[in-house]
Design a protein around this motif. Structure first.
Motif, PDB file in Angstrom:
ATOM      1  N   MET A   1      17.135  17.418 -27.974  1.00  0.00           N
ATOM      2  CA  MET A   1      15.925  16.414 -28.366  1.00  0.00           C
ATOM      3  C   MET A   1      14.679  16.061 -27.216  1.00  0.00           C
ATOM      4  SD  MET A   1      18.318  13.109 -30.195  1.00  0.00           S
ATOM      5  CE  MET A   1      16.733  13.448 -31.155  1.00  0.00           C
ATOM      6  N   ALA A   2      14.865  15.969 -26.137  1.00  0.00           N
ATOM      7  CA  ALA A   2      12.956  15.612 -25.175  1.00  0.00           C
ATOM      8  C   ALA A   2      12.545  17.181 -25.725  1.00  0.00           C
ATOM      9  CB  ALA A   2      13.824  15.770 -24.120  1.00  0.00           C
ATOM     10  N   TYR A   3      13.635  18.326 -25.691  1.00  0.00           N
ATOM     11  CA  TYR A   3      12.825  20.048 -25.346  1.00  0.00           C
ATOM     12  C   TYR A   3      12.374  20.340 -26.719  1.00  0.00           C
ATOM     13  CZ  TYR A   3      12.262  24.372 -26.214  1.00  0.00           C
ATOM     14  OH  TYR A   3      11.408  26.212 -26.451  1.00  0.00           O
ATOM     15  N   VAL A   4      12.599  19.847 -27.851  1.00  0.00           N
ATOM     16  CA  VAL A   4      12.455  20.263 -29.251  1.00  0.00           C
ATOM     17  C   VAL A   4      11.160  18.503 -29.650  1.00  0.00           C
ATOM     18  CG1 VAL A   4      13.276  20.553 -31.672  1.00  0.00           C
ATOM     19  CG2 VAL A   4      14.679  21.399 -30.246  1.00  0.00           C
TER      20      VAL A   4
ATOM     21  N   PRO B   1       5.365  20.098 -32.487  1.00  0.00           N
ATOM     22  CA  PRO B   1       5.283  19.595 -33.425  1.00  0.00           C
ATOM     23  C   PRO B   1       6.354  19.674 -34.945  1.00  0.00           C
ATOM     24  CG  PRO B   1       3.337  21.172 -33.175  1.00  0.00           C
ATOM     25  CD  PRO B   1       4.511  21.245 -32.542  1.00  0.00           C
ATOM     26  N   GLU B   2       6.568  17.280 -35.722  1.00  0.00           N
ATOM     27  CA  GLU B   2       7.177  18.236 -36.394  1.00  0.00           C
ATOM     28  C   GLU B   2       6.724  18.886 -37.827  1.00  0.00           C
ATOM     29  OE1 GLU B   2       9.670  14.805 -39.035  1.00  0.00           O
ATOM     30  OE2 GLU B   2       8.758  14.571 -37.603  1.00  0.00           O
ATOM     31  N   GLY B   3       8.079  19.329 -37.968  1.00  0.00           N
ATOM     32  CA  GLY B   3       8.270  20.709 -39.211  1.00  0.00           C
ATOM     33  C   GLY B   3       8.045  21.391 -39.115  1.00  0.00           C
ATOM     34  N   PRO B   4       7.668  22.317 -39.327  1.00  0.00           N
ATOM     35  CA  PRO B   4       8.256  24.465 -39.289  1.00  0.00           C
ATOM     36  C   PRO B   4       8.559  24.276 -37.480  1.00  0.00           C
ATOM     37  CG  PRO B   4       6.872  24.242 -41.246  1.00  0.00           C
ATOM     38  CD  PRO B   4       6.598  23.035 -40.402  1.00  0.00           C
ATOM     39  N   GLU B   5       7.720  24.169 -36.968  1.00  0.00           N
ATOM     40  CA  GLU B   5       7.373  24.523 -35.533  1.00  0.00           C
ATOM     41  C   GLU B   5       8.565  24.068 -34.766  1.00  0.00           C
ATOM     42  OE1 GLU B   5       4.107  25.371 -31.229  1.00  0.00           O
ATOM     43  OE2 GLU B   5       3.380  24.238 -33.724  1.00  0.00           O
ATOM     44  N   ARG B   6       8.872  22.284 -35.426  1.00  0.00           N
ATOM     45  CA  ARG B   6       9.819  22.299 -34.579  1.00  0.00           C
ATOM     46  C   ARG B   6      11.114  22.553 -34.947  1.00  0.00           C
ATOM     47  NH1 ARG B   6      10.145  15.692 -33.875  1.00  0.00           N
ATOM     48  NH2 ARG B   6       8.080  16.235 -32.427  1.00  0.00           N
ATOM     49  N   VAL B   7      11.515  23.228 -36.514  1.00  0.00           N
ATOM     50  CA  VAL B   7      12.376  23.905 -36.531  1.00  0.00           C
ATOM     51  C   VAL B   7      13.004  25.413 -35.631  1.00  0.00           C
ATOM     52  CG1 VAL B   7      14.009  25.240 -38.842  1.00  0.00           C
ATOM     53  CG2 VAL B   7      12.433  22.694 -38.643  1.00  0.00           C
ATOM     54  N   HIS B   8      12.154  26.175 -35.648  1.00  0.00           N
ATOM     55  CA  HIS B   8      11.458  27.000 -34.536  1.00  0.00           C
ATOM     56  C   HIS B   8      11.810  26.894 -34.065  1.00  0.00           C
ATOM     57  CE1 HIS B   8       9.164  29.459 -37.875  1.00  0.00           C
ATOM     58  NE2 HIS B   8      10.037  30.144 -38.459  1.00  0.00           N
ATOM     59  N   ALA B   9      11.466  25.980 -32.897  1.00  0.00           N
ATOM     60  CA  ALA B   9      12.105  25.634 -31.556  1.00  0.00           C
ATOM     61  C   ALA B   9      13.467  25.857 -31.578  1.00  0.00           C
ATOM     62  CB  ALA B   9      11.061  24.574 -31.110  1.00  0.00           C
ATOM     63  N   LEU B  10      14.363  24.261 -32.406  1.00  0.00           N
ATOM     64  CA  LEU B  10      15.292  24.743 -32.509  1.00  0.00           C
ATOM     65  C   LEU B  10      16.400  26.150 -32.552  1.00  0.00           C
ATOM     66  CD1 LEU B  10      17.394  22.515 -31.951  1.00  0.00           C
ATOM     67  CD2 LEU B  10      17.222  22.132 -33.931  1.00  0.00           C
ATOM     68  N   VAL B  11      15.701  26.483 -34.019  1.00  0.00           N
ATOM     69  CA  VAL B  11      16.333  27.903 -34.006  1.00  0.00           C
ATOM     70  C   VAL B  11      16.438  28.832 -33.208  1.00  0.00           C
ATOM     71  CG1 VAL B  11      16.279  29.908 -35.279  1.00  0.00           C
ATOM     72  CG2 VAL B  11      16.036  28.214 -36.171  1.00  0.00           C
TER      73      VAL B  11
ATOM     74  N   MET C   1       7.075  34.278 -28.306  1.00  0.00           N
ATOM     75  CA  MET C   1       7.488  33.344 -26.995  1.00  0.00           C
ATOM     76  C   MET C   1       7.899  32.207 -27.338  1.00  0.00           C
ATOM     77  SD  MET C   1       4.579  33.114 -25.008  1.00  0.00           S
ATOM     78  CE  MET C   1       5.005  32.060 -23.612  1.00  0.00           C
ATOM     79  N   MET C   2       8.131  31.631 -27.974  1.00  0.00           N
ATOM     80  CA  MET C   2       8.995  30.268 -28.805  1.00  0.00           C
ATOM     81  C   MET C   2      10.663  30.253 -27.379  1.00  0.00           C
ATOM     82  SD  MET C   2       9.160  28.285 -31.713  1.00  0.00           S
ATOM     83  CE  MET C   2       7.554  26.813 -32.244  1.00  0.00           C
ATOM     84  N   PHE C   3      11.412  31.433 -27.833  1.00  0.00           N
ATOM     85  CA  PHE C   3      12.381  32.366 -27.093  1.00  0.00           C
ATOM     86  C   PHE C   3      12.395  32.453 -25.713  1.00  0.00           C
ATOM     87  CE2 PHE C   3      13.658  34.393 -31.435  1.00  0.00           C
ATOM     88  CZ  PHE C   3      14.348  33.879 -32.003  1.00  0.00           C
ATOM     89  N   ILE C   4      10.988  32.561 -25.039  1.00  0.00           N
ATOM     90  CA  ILE C   4      10.668  33.141 -23.630  1.00  0.00           C
ATOM     91  C   ILE C   4      10.285  31.083 -23.208  1.00  0.00           C
ATOM     92  CG2 ILE C   4       9.151  33.698 -22.355  1.00  0.00           C
ATOM     93  CD1 ILE C   4       8.358  35.868 -24.060  1.00  0.00           C
ATOM     94  N   THR C   5       9.951  30.710 -24.074  1.00  0.00           N
ATOM     95  CA  THR C   5       9.669  29.361 -23.784  1.00  0.00           C
ATOM     96  C   THR C   5      10.953  28.232 -23.615  1.00  0.00           C
ATOM     97  OG1 THR C   5       7.804  29.597 -24.983  1.00  0.00           O
ATOM     98  CG2 THR C   5       8.691  26.772 -24.581  1.00  0.00           C
ATOM     99  N   ALA C   6      12.570  28.945 -24.270  1.00  0.00           N
ATOM    100  CA  ALA C   6      13.343  28.353 -24.197  1.00  0.00           C
ATOM    101  C   ALA C   6      14.129  28.853 -23.217  1.00  0.00           C
ATOM    102  CB  ALA C   6      13.939  28.775 -26.103  1.00  0.00           C
ATOM    103  N   LEU C   7      14.129  29.927 -22.929  1.00  0.00           N
ATOM    104  CA  LEU C   7      14.822  29.726 -20.997  1.00  0.00           C
ATOM    105  C   LEU C   7      15.055  28.979 -20.107  1.00  0.00           C
ATOM    106  CD1 LEU C   7      13.916  33.875 -20.872  1.00  0.00           C
ATOM    107  CD2 LEU C   7      16.013  33.293 -21.819  1.00  0.00           C
ATOM    108  N   PRO C   8      14.040  28.147 -19.959  1.00  0.00           N
ATOM    109  CA  PRO C   8      14.779  27.621 -19.110  1.00  0.00           C
ATOM    110  C   PRO C   8      15.253  26.703 -18.865  1.00  0.00           C
ATOM    111  CG  PRO C   8      12.284  28.285 -18.315  1.00  0.00           C
ATOM    112  CD  PRO C   8      12.568  28.314 -20.392  1.00  0.00           C
ATOM    113  N   THR C   9      15.050  26.187 -20.368  1.00  0.00           N
ATOM    114  CA  THR C   9      16.086  24.450 -20.957  1.00  0.00           C
ATOM    115  C   THR C   9      17.691  25.376 -21.852  1.00  0.00           C
ATOM    116  OG1 THR C   9      14.104  23.770 -21.863  1.00  0.00           O
ATOM    117  CG2 THR C   9      16.194  23.073 -22.780  1.00  0.00           C
ATOM    118  N   VAL C  10      17.424  26.686 -22.029  1.00  0.00           N
ATOM    119  CA  VAL C  10      19.126  27.071 -22.466  1.00  0.00           C
ATOM    120  C   VAL C  10      19.509  26.760 -21.144  1.00  0.00           C
ATOM    121  CG1 VAL C  10      20.260  29.232 -22.804  1.00  0.00           C
ATOM    122  CG2 VAL C  10      17.925  28.141 -24.248  1.00  0.00           C
ATOM    123  N   LEU C  11      19.199  27.720 -20.367  1.00  0.00           N
ATOM    124  CA  LEU C  11      19.845  28.041 -19.321  1.00  0.00           C
ATOM    125  C   LEU C  11      20.389  26.662 -18.458  1.00  0.00           C
ATOM    126  CD1 LEU C  11      17.330  30.052 -17.193  1.00  0.00           C
ATOM    127  CD2 LEU C  11      19.776  31.086 -18.065  1.00  0.00           C
TER     128      LEU C  11
END
Length: 462
Positions: free
Chosen positions: A98-101, A105-115, A258-268
């Motif tokens: 939740m902190a990462y996502v 910004p709320e909306g499509p960008e936040r949904v993309h971050a979660l996806v 870029m969103m997949f790359i940004t997510a990597l540290p939190t995914v790990l």
């Protein structure tokens, strides 16, 4: 009914499907009605994900319900494909996710971050399971770090209930009473003696947390902590059309690379917490197997990784979910294992118990009377499962340690993980283990502080 012909000490019959073992209800395993009935009402905990998605993604109730129902269907894949667990969320990682996502910004960008987060986690898990690396990881991680990961998950679960602005502040009386009774029924030696003397107490024991949820429905309004339920009749009405058009890749397209790359540290970091659930699954099943020599229970971490990895991958496309698809619902796994320990008459097989429970939760999600009955106490149901998970995680985490030094490392690591996040916790655990054990980083030491370690040394000697 092939399950009736099972030989003493053998596995349940199954249809081999590569690494999976397909088992169908009534044919390959006995359907356990007490667990099914408990599942009907325990769908309240699955529904507790709805407030989280409303808060994070701005989803309407019916859209969030659609996500919960999709997740519920995928829960069934575990026992059907040979994983003897009650699957659930990656609960301790939820605050981290939740902190990462929330940084988007709320909306499509936040949904993309979660996806992107959920898809990356799913593919990583499948890769580790399919290559056999998952099982090797379980063996290679030093006992002190295993212990610290599970302890940290337990601390985080408890802290999330009692933190400032947490669920305890909203429902202090109901949570106190419900948790007290639940711990007494599930873990108390006194109640264990009572249920062996009286059939009524035995029935309550078989129903696990089911009576506690019913009690919470009454207690919360009496203390003014929740309204009385407005029970409605019919079937629930999830909104899949809006879900797929506004909250998935079908309507919004794939997230940018870029969103997949940004997510990597939190995914790990989330995987480290998830890994603790895999260890916990193995420990709980081993504990149950020691009491039940009449049946062989096969738990394979690689298979588990492929199943929950597949669930996360599918959910990231069809209905991204902040709770993620985890390998274990610790609170309910304990309830099912405790019944399993009572013998063949109480529960024929662990697959049957965990599977019947998840069939029950799926049925409950379809029934509007049940959904509307428990809707006012969703926060209480979530707090209850978090606290039971916290208790089990601390117990199992401590038992993973094999020396006093292990316990010290695990305690510090667990506290850091719970307060600063999984990545920091893991880093602290590695550094402390290196400083204290040096060349013995992977093996540590065995001071035989627990009976299991003494037995392990005796088996090596013989």
């Amino acid at each position: 009914m092939m399950w009736k012909n099972r030989k003493e000490g053998a596995e349940l019959p199954y249809i081999p499907l590569g690494p999976f073992k397909l088992r169908l209800p009534f044919i390959h395993y006995k359907f356990e009605w007490p667990d099914y009935v408990q599942g009907l009402l325990m769908c309240a905990v699955d529904l507790a994900a709805i407030p989280l998605m409303i808060e994070l993604l701005g989803m309407p109730f019916e859209v969030a319900l659609a996500v919960v129902m999709l997740n519920g269907l995928l829960y069934l894949t575990h026992h059907l494909l040979g994983d003897p667990v009650v699957p659930g969320w990656i609960t301790p990682a939820i605050p981290l996710i939740m902190a990462y996502v929330s940084t988007f910004p709320e909306g499509p960008e936040r949904v993309h971050a979660l996806v992107s987060f959920q898809l990356t986690l799913g593919l990583l898990s499948i890769l580790l399971g399919a290559t056999g690396m998952a099982q090797k990881v379980v063996r290679l991680v030093p006992p002190a770090i295993k212990s610290g990961v599970i302890l940290g998950a337990g601390f985080a679960a408890v802290m999330s209930v009692f933190e400032v602005g947490g669920r305890f502040e909203s429902f202090p009386w109901t949570i106190s009473i419900a948790v007290g009774i639940a711990f007494y029924i599930i873990f108390s030696k006194h109640f264990s003696k009572l249920k062996n003397r009286n059939s009524m107490w035995m029935l309550i024991s078989k129903l696990g947390i089911f009576p506690i949820i019913l009690l919470a429905v009454i207690i919360a309004p009496l203390f003014g902590e929740a309204p009385w339920p407005n029970v409605e009749w019919g079937l629930s009405s999830p909104d899949f059309a809006t879900l797929w058009s506004e909250y998935t890749v079908f309507g919004l397209g794939m997230p940018p690379l870029m969103m997949f790359i940004t997510a990597l540290p939190t995914v790990l970091a989330a995987y480290i917490v998830l890994f603790g659930d895999v260890l916990q699954s193995r420990a709980l099943i081993k504990e149950g197997q020691e009491e039940r020599k009449d049946i062989d229970v096969d738990y394979n971490p690689d298979r588990a990784h492929m199943i929950f990895g597949g669930r996360n991958t599918i959910m990231s496309i069809l209905g991204p979910d902040v709770t993620m698809a985890g390998p274990l619902w610790a609170a309910m796994q304990v309830v099912v294992i405790e019944r399993f320990k009572e013998g063949k008459k109480a529960m024929n097989s662990l697959i049957g118990g965990s599977g019947s429970f998840r069939w029950g939760t799926n049925t409950g999600l379809l029934l509007l009377p049940i959904v509307s009955l428990v809707q006012p106490i969703l926060g209480i149901a979530l707090a209850l499962t978090l606290l039971i998970q916290g208790y089990v995680s601390v117990k199992v985490g401590i038992l993973e340690s094999r020396s006093q030094r292990d316990l010290g490392i695990a305690g510090v690591m667990g506290a850091v993980l719970a307060t600063k996040g999984a990545a920091w916790g893991f880093a602290v655990g590695i550094v402390l283990t290196l400083l204290i054990y040096g060349k013995k980083f992977f093996t540590g030491e065995n001071e035989e502080i627990f009976t299991k370690d003494l037995e392990e040394e005796e088996s090596k000697a013989s």
